[in-house]
Design a protein around this motif. Sequence first.
Motif, PDB file in Angstrom:
ATOM      1  N   ASP A 175      -1.089  10.398   2.796  1.00 30.65           N
ATOM      2  CA  ASP A 175      -0.506   9.192   2.196  1.00 30.65           C
ATOM      3  C   ASP A 175      -1.387   8.673   1.049  1.00 30.65           C
ATOM      4  N   LEU A 176      -2.700   8.689   1.279  1.00 35.36           N
ATOM      5  CA  LEU A 176      -3.621   8.190   0.243  1.00 35.36           C
ATOM      6  C   LEU A 176      -3.509   9.014  -1.044  1.00 35.36           C
ATOM      7  N   ASP A 195     -13.274  13.751   4.137  1.00 34.48           N
ATOM      8  CA  ASP A 195     -14.539  13.027   3.953  1.00 34.48           C
ATOM      9  C   ASP A 195     -14.735  12.533   2.520  1.00 34.48           C
ATOM     10  N   MET A 196     -14.280  13.348   1.564  1.00 37.13           N
ATOM     11  CA  MET A 196     -14.462  12.975   0.159  1.00 37.13           C
ATOM     12  C   MET A 196     -13.714  11.697  -0.182  1.00 37.13           C
ATOM     13  N   SER A 197     -12.725  11.356   0.634  1.00 38.18           N
ATOM     14  CA  SER A 197     -11.925  10.150   0.370  1.00 38.18           C
ATOM     15  C   SER A 197     -12.220   9.065   1.402  1.00 38.18           C
ATOM     16  N   LYS A 198     -13.320   9.226   2.140  1.00 37.14           N
ATOM     17  CA  LYS A 198     -13.595   8.298   3.254  1.00 37.14           C
ATOM     18  C   LYS A 198     -13.571   6.839   2.809  1.00 37.14           C
ATOM     19  N   GLN A 199     -14.288   6.549   1.706  1.00 33.76           N
ATOM     20  CA  GLN A 199     -14.394   5.160   1.272  1.00 33.76           C
ATOM     21  C   GLN A 199     -13.032   4.559   0.976  1.00 33.76           C
ATOM     22  N   GLN A 200     -12.204   5.338   0.242  1.00 31.23           N
ATOM     23  CA  GLN A 200     -10.859   4.826  -0.103  1.00 31.23           C
ATOM     24  C   GLN A 200     -10.017   4.648   1.166  1.00 31.23           C
ATOM     25  N   LEU A 201     -10.121   5.611   2.095  1.00 31.20           N
ATOM     26  CA  LEU A 201      -9.320   5.527   3.322  1.00 31.20           C
ATOM     27  C   LEU A 201      -9.659   4.254   4.102  1.00 31.20           C
ATOM     28  N   LEU A 202     -10.954   3.946   4.161  1.00 30.83           N
ATOM     29  CA  LEU A 202     -11.380   2.760   4.921  1.00 30.83           C
ATOM     30  C   LEU A 202     -11.129   1.483   4.125  1.00 30.83           C
ATOM     31  N   ASP A 203     -11.541   1.482   2.854  1.00 27.88           N
ATOM     32  CA  ASP A 203     -11.426   0.255   2.056  1.00 27.88           C
ATOM     33  C   ASP A 203      -9.969  -0.172   1.874  1.00 27.88           C
ATOM     34  N   LYS A 204      -9.078   0.798   1.721  1.00 27.18           N
ATOM     35  CA  LYS A 204      -7.671   0.445   1.467  1.00 27.18           C
ATOM     36  C   LYS A 204      -6.866   0.329   2.757  1.00 27.18           C
ATOM     37  N   GLY A 205      -7.531   0.496   3.902  1.00 27.18           N
ATOM     38  CA  GLY A 205      -6.877   0.252   5.184  1.00 27.18           C
ATOM     39  C   GLY A 205      -5.992   1.382   5.683  1.00 27.18           C
ATOM     40  N   TYR A 206      -6.150   2.569   5.145  1.00 28.59           N
ATOM     41  CA  TYR A 206      -5.353   3.699   5.656  1.00 28.59           C
ATOM     42  C   TYR A 206      -5.823   4.104   7.057  1.00 28.59           C
ATOM     43  N   LEU A 207      -7.137   3.970   7.305  1.00 26.86           N
ATOM     44  CA  LEU A 207      -7.712   4.295   8.612  1.00 26.86           C
ATOM     45  C   LEU A 207      -8.762   3.257   8.960  1.00 26.86           C
ATOM     46  N   MET A 220       0.835  -1.195   0.000  1.00 22.70           N
ATOM     47  CA  MET A 220       0.000   0.000   0.000  1.00 22.70           C
ATOM     48  C   MET A 220       0.871   1.248   0.000  1.00 22.70           C
ATOM     49  N   SER A 221       1.302   1.730   1.171  1.00 25.85           N
ATOM     50  CA  SER A 221       2.056   2.980   1.172  1.00 25.85           C
ATOM     51  C   SER A 221       3.489   2.729   1.598  1.00 25.85           C
ATOM     52  N   GLY A 222       4.414   3.593   1.134  1.00 28.98           N
ATOM     53  CA  GLY A 222       5.809   3.467   1.492  1.00 28.98           C
ATOM     54  C   GLY A 222       6.114   4.326   2.704  1.00 28.98           C
ATOM     55  N   ALA A 223       7.311   4.937   2.724  1.00 29.42           N
ATOM     56  CA  ALA A 223       7.682   5.811   3.833  1.00 29.42           C
ATOM     57  C   ALA A 223       6.695   6.974   3.896  1.00 29.42           C
ATOM     58  N   TYR A 247     -11.532   6.947  11.961  1.00 30.92           N
ATOM     59  CA  TYR A 247     -12.234   7.940  11.154  1.00 30.92           C
ATOM     60  C   TYR A 247     -13.268   8.693  11.987  1.00 30.92           C
ATOM     61  N   GLU A 248     -13.986   7.948  12.797  1.00 30.24           N
ATOM     62  CA  GLU A 248     -15.032   8.526  13.661  1.00 30.24           C
ATOM     63  C   GLU A 248     -14.411   9.524  14.648  1.00 30.24           C
TER      64      GLU A 248
END
Length: 271
Positions: free
Chosen positions: A176-177, A228-240, A1-4, A245-246
Amino acid sequence: MSGAPNAAPAAGTPRELYGETLFVRDTPERQRLRLLGEVFDPYSTKALTEIGVHPGTRCLEIGAGGGSMARWLCGQATSSVVVATDLDVSALEAGRRANLLPMVHDVTRDTFPDESFDLVHARFVLNHLPERDQVLKRVVRWLRPGGVLMVESFSWFPLDSSPNAAYRKAMLRWGDLVRDTIGTDSRWARNYPASLGPYGLRGLGAKTFTQHIRGGSELARFWRLTVDMSKQQLLDKGYLSAAEYEDFTKSTEDPDFWDLAPALTQAWGRK
Ligand SMILES: C[S@@+](CC[C@H](N)C(=O)[O-])C[C@H]1O[C@@H](n2cnc3c(N)ncnc32)[C@H](O)[C@@H]1O
């Protein structure tokens, strides 16, 4: 997923463009761009007033977004045309000034004749473009000798020392996202104005403003909407996680929450 944390994406990493799945031009992005103007225009117009925008100044506003700065430039430059570019210029049509020329123009590919402009302004645009160095090289060519380039972007450093874990983590992970997805470098402006020197600009200058963010404020609404506009990606890809998020959401609404927002850094130089 993400690097440094906040490292630039590796060369050749497949990536999306601004507006494909992040910052899609639906209602929240339009509302976000409007809030962006309300929060940051006072800083931008003050700096540009000090630089000098007069009747006859030929202006280029790159990535004009909601168009508030392009409209302001039209009011200053009066007798000359203000060219306002973006991948999507739909927001520039409402209440269009006679001297505003909206143009669909991808700054990473499309061009202008050399020495077309006296002033070029780009706010919160180049940070999103991995090709920013190449873009800067070309943009400077579009300036007449003596013309001014002013760029503005966020400096991420206030987040690193935030004592509020939920706010710090959500903002850094959002950074990061967008880095991993479209190649945004939220830390690039930390090197202003030195980063403008290699492009042949002189008389460099820069200012950085750190703003306090309080739950419920306009600035908190802007950052809440942005994340908020990226909420789905943040949750689905495991960033948060959903709980993280809550917690972030609660902070942005709580009037007892105070912190520092990402700073605004402005830099300018003359060709
Ligand atoms: C964060 S918004 C900033 C809008 C405006 N500059 C402001 O500060 O109010 C970034 C803008 O850059 C535009 N943009 C992104 N990539 C671009 C490109 N390659 N060429 C031109 N505009 C681009 C987006 O469509 C969006 O309107």
